[in-house]
Scaffold this motif. Structure first.
Motif, PDB file in Angstrom:
ATOM      1  N   GLU A  70       0.828  -1.295   0.013  1.00  0.00           N
ATOM      2  CA  GLU A  70       0.073   0.023  -0.075  1.00  0.00           C
ATOM      3  C   GLU A  70       1.110   1.205   0.034  1.00  0.00           C
ATOM      4  O   GLU A  70       1.887   1.296   0.815  1.00  0.00           O
ATOM      5  N   VAL A  71       0.623   2.295  -0.819  1.00  0.00           N
ATOM      6  CA  VAL A  71       1.455   3.304  -0.934  1.00  0.00           C
ATOM      7  C   VAL A  71       0.329   4.748  -1.142  1.00  0.00           C
ATOM      8  O   VAL A  71      -0.716   4.641  -1.555  1.00  0.00           O
ATOM      9  N   VAL A  72       1.030   5.652  -0.881  1.00  0.00           N
ATOM     10  CA  VAL A  72       0.372   7.142  -1.075  1.00  0.00           C
ATOM     11  C   VAL A  72       1.159   7.346  -2.280  1.00  0.00           C
ATOM     12  O   VAL A  72       2.372   8.135  -2.243  1.00  0.00           O
ATOM     13  N   PRO A  73       0.461   7.515  -3.594  1.00  0.00           N
ATOM     14  CA  PRO A  73       0.755   7.773  -4.736  1.00  0.00           C
ATOM     15  C   PRO A  73       1.029   9.385  -4.732  1.00  0.00           C
ATOM     16  O   PRO A  73       0.505  10.147  -4.035  1.00  0.00           O
ATOM     17  N   PHE A  74       1.843   9.908  -5.746  1.00  0.00           N
ATOM     18  CA  PHE A  74       2.059  11.143  -6.057  1.00  0.00           C
ATOM     19  C   PHE A  74       0.641  12.114  -6.247  1.00  0.00           C
ATOM     20  O   PHE A  74       0.606  13.225  -5.815  1.00  0.00           O
ATOM     21  N   LEU A  75      -0.274  11.265  -6.756  1.00  0.00           N
ATOM     22  CA  LEU A  75      -1.432  12.105  -7.319  1.00  0.00           C
ATOM     23  C   LEU A  75      -2.689  11.894  -6.408  1.00  0.00           C
ATOM     24  O   LEU A  75      -3.662  12.457  -6.480  1.00  0.00           O
TER      25      LEU A  75
END
Length: 160
Positions: A70-75
């Motif tokens: 799980e990641v917090v993406p740039f957008l």
């Protein structure tokens, strides 16, 4: 499962030496020029590539370590599953960019719209074929609300 080994066929040369503050997608790198320098042994594989205006470049995210599911993406500001993003910290650190092909000279491709870090190992090159590869009316999931931001958002150090 058994392991898979890839041998790079070349290297990307771009103006981006640091992963911070570089474009996050090729749409945000319009006109940025770079080269793909192949090992000369692979140059015969470039025959007839000049008939295509764009290429799909597959490469190794060589500056990332480990991965997160799980990641917090740039957008966005909320976590998403890594497979619903294009984040570089993935179980197999493979990147994909669709680049404008400007010229082929021997083992060197001159390309534009480069959103790739300098020194990135190239895994493969495929021709971009609009009739096969473009599906403009398909759903874009959570990205639908922030796609236009890809033109201006820059990377930071969250995936370094």
């Amino acid at each position: 499962m058994t392991g898979i080994t890839f041998t790079p066929i070349g290297t990307v040369h771009s103006p981006f030496r640091d992963p911070r503050d570089m474009p996050i997608q090729s749409i945000g790198a319009r006109g940025v020029r770079g080269t793909v320098e192949l090992d000369p042994a692979y140059a015969p594989g470039l025959k007839d590539l000049t008939g295509f205006s764009r290429i799909i470049l597959l490469y190794h995210f060589h500056r990332t370590e480990g991965y997160a599911l799980e990641v917090v993406p740039f957008l966005d500001k909320v976590p998403h599953g890594v497979f619903a993003t294009r984040a570089p910290r993935r179980p197999n650190a493979i990147g994909l960019s669709i680049l404008k092909l400007v010229a082929v000279e021997g083992p060197t491709l001159t390309v534009e719209d480069v959103d790739i870090l300098d020194g990135t190992p190239v895994l493969d090159i495929k021709p971009y074929v609009p009739a096969f590869d473009a599906f403009p009316n398909e759903r874009a999931g959570w990205l639908a609300r922030s796609m236009e931001d890809a033109r201006t958002v820059r990377s930071d150090d969250r995936f370094c």
